[in-house]
Design a protein around this motif. Structure first.
Motif, PDB file in Angstrom:
ATOM      1  N   LEU A  50       0.823  -1.207   0.000  1.00 45.24           N
ATOM      2  CA  LEU A  50       0.000   0.000   0.000  1.00 45.24           C
ATOM      3  C   LEU A  50       0.858   1.260   0.000  1.00 45.24           C
ATOM      4  N   ARG A  51       2.010   1.210   0.683  1.00 43.03           N
ATOM      5  CA  ARG A  51       2.925   2.356   0.666  1.00 43.03           C
ATOM      6  C   ARG A  51       3.444   2.597  -0.755  1.00 43.03           C
ATOM      7  N   ALA A  52       3.782   1.507  -1.461  1.00 43.95           N
ATOM      8  CA  ALA A  52       4.267   1.637  -2.843  1.00 43.95           C
ATOM      9  C   ALA A  52       3.177   2.199  -3.754  1.00 43.95           C
ATOM     10  N   LEU A  53       1.936   1.756  -3.540  1.00 47.82           N
ATOM     11  CA  LEU A  53       0.832   2.277  -4.344  1.00 47.82           C
ATOM     12  C   LEU A  53       0.603   3.765  -4.089  1.00 47.82           C
ATOM     13  N   ASP A  54       0.697   4.158  -2.816  1.00 48.54           N
ATOM     14  CA  ASP A  54       0.533   5.572  -2.475  1.00 48.54           C
ATOM     15  C   ASP A  54       1.644   6.416  -3.111  1.00 48.54           C
ATOM     16  N   GLN A  55       2.863   5.877  -3.097  1.00 49.76           N
ATOM     17  CA  GLN A  55       3.976   6.596  -3.712  1.00 49.76           C
ATOM     18  C   GLN A  55       3.794   6.709  -5.220  1.00 49.76           C
ATOM     19  N   ALA A  56       3.283   5.628  -5.838  1.00 46.31           N
ATOM     20  CA  ALA A  56       3.040   5.656  -7.281  1.00 46.31           C
ATOM     21  C   ALA A  56       1.972   6.691  -7.627  1.00 46.31           C
TER      22      ALA A  56
END
Length: 307
Positions: free
Chosen positions: A74-80
């Motif tokens: 979810l952190r990676a998705l938020d960063q994307a």
């Protein structure tokens, strides 16, 4: 099996808060619906994720494993998502812009300044050249955009402005509102570029109509060198308004508009065909068109309504 990202977010929030009630409040999802989502998520994975007790919920061993991975996902998705939104606000990338040599000194600096201010992550490269070189650069996709003459550009090019041509002489030779006919110009000692250049082609066509020839005393390539030769008293030349406006304003050169017939040349924005423009190129194009309009209003060239 594909994990449901929405259910994953729900699971993470419930596990972090240790309560369906508190998670329901923060997520804005009714508690019964939240419980149904979690049951379905557990059924999908085939494992129990939460221990439900009267005092709240805790993650099972399997839930702890999922929680460690889910947080990273979810952190990676938020960063994307953030990076994508940042790209929309501040586009990045390389853009190559070619500009006809005679107007490049006037047009390039304000375009660079505005692009740097508004789009600091765009790496803009500006090159000057003659119309034939710019056409080749567009055809080979060396340039993403080119400001050039309509006589060599593709039919898909966008009109920018019509530029009046002026006879250019040393300081004091012409009054500010002076005009000359093409017939008068044919008798003048002219400094001209070689035959492949647009202004010379246009003048030679007019001379041919009159059954006469241009009085060319020197051939010089390059606007800066041509203007230096004019200041040195080596002859006169015919240039577009954009090339002489600043010199006329500070009094280092003088100019007379060409009339009867009034000679103009149309400058256009040329772009590669069958090659989608990047977001960066689109933004540079908008900046360029805005600068052209502003400079035209300020008198850097006699800007007509180009259609």
């Amino acid at each position: 099996m594909t994990l449901d990202l929405l259910k994953m977010r729900y699971f993470v929030k419930i596990a972090e808060l240790g309560s369906f009630t508190r998670a329901s409040s923060e997520l804005g999802v009714a508690q019964p619906a939240l419980s149904l989502h979690m049951r379905g998520f557990e059924d999908q994975l085939g494992v129990q994720l939460l221990n439900r007790t009267p005092r709240g919920v805790t993650a099972t061993e399997a839930g702890q494993t999922l929680l460690s991975h889910a947080n990273a996902i979810l952190r990676a998705l938020d960063q994307a998502e953030a990076a994508t939104k940042e790209q929309a606000k501040y586009p990045t990338g390389d853009v190559s812009l070619g500009i006809l040599s005679s107007i490049c000194p006037t047009l390039s600096i304000p375009v660079i300044e505005e692009c740097s201010q508004r789009f600091p992550k765009i790496r803009l490269t500006i090159s000057e050249g003659d119309s034939q070189a710019l056409r080749t650069a567009i055809d080979t996709r060396v340039h993403d955009l080119a400001v050039t003459l309509d006589s060599v550009a593709k039919a898909t090019s966008v009109s920018l402005f019509d530029e009046t041509l002026y006879v250019v002489g040393p300081s004091g030779q012409f009054a500010r509102d002076a005009e000359l006919t093409v017939e008068q110009v044919l008798d003048l000692p002219l400094i001209m570029p070689t035959r492949r250049h647009g202004i010379r082609i246009l003048l030679e066509r007019q001379a041919l109509i009159s059954g006469r020839a241009l009085n060319i005393v020197r051939e010089i390539e390059g606007v800066a060198s041509t203007k230096a030769a004019i200041r040195a008293g080596l002859g006169l030349s015919v240039l577009g308004r954009g090339a002489v406006h600043s010199d006329q304003e500070i009094g280092t050169l003088s100019a007379a508009a060409l009339t009867r017939p009034g000679l103009t040349r149309r400058l256009v924005l040329d772009m590669p065909v069958n090659h989608p423009a990047t977001r960066a190129a689109i933004e540079v194009r908008k900046v360029l068109q805005g600068v052209v309009k502003r400079l035209g209003a300020e008198g850097h060239w006699s800007c007509l309504a180009a259609t």
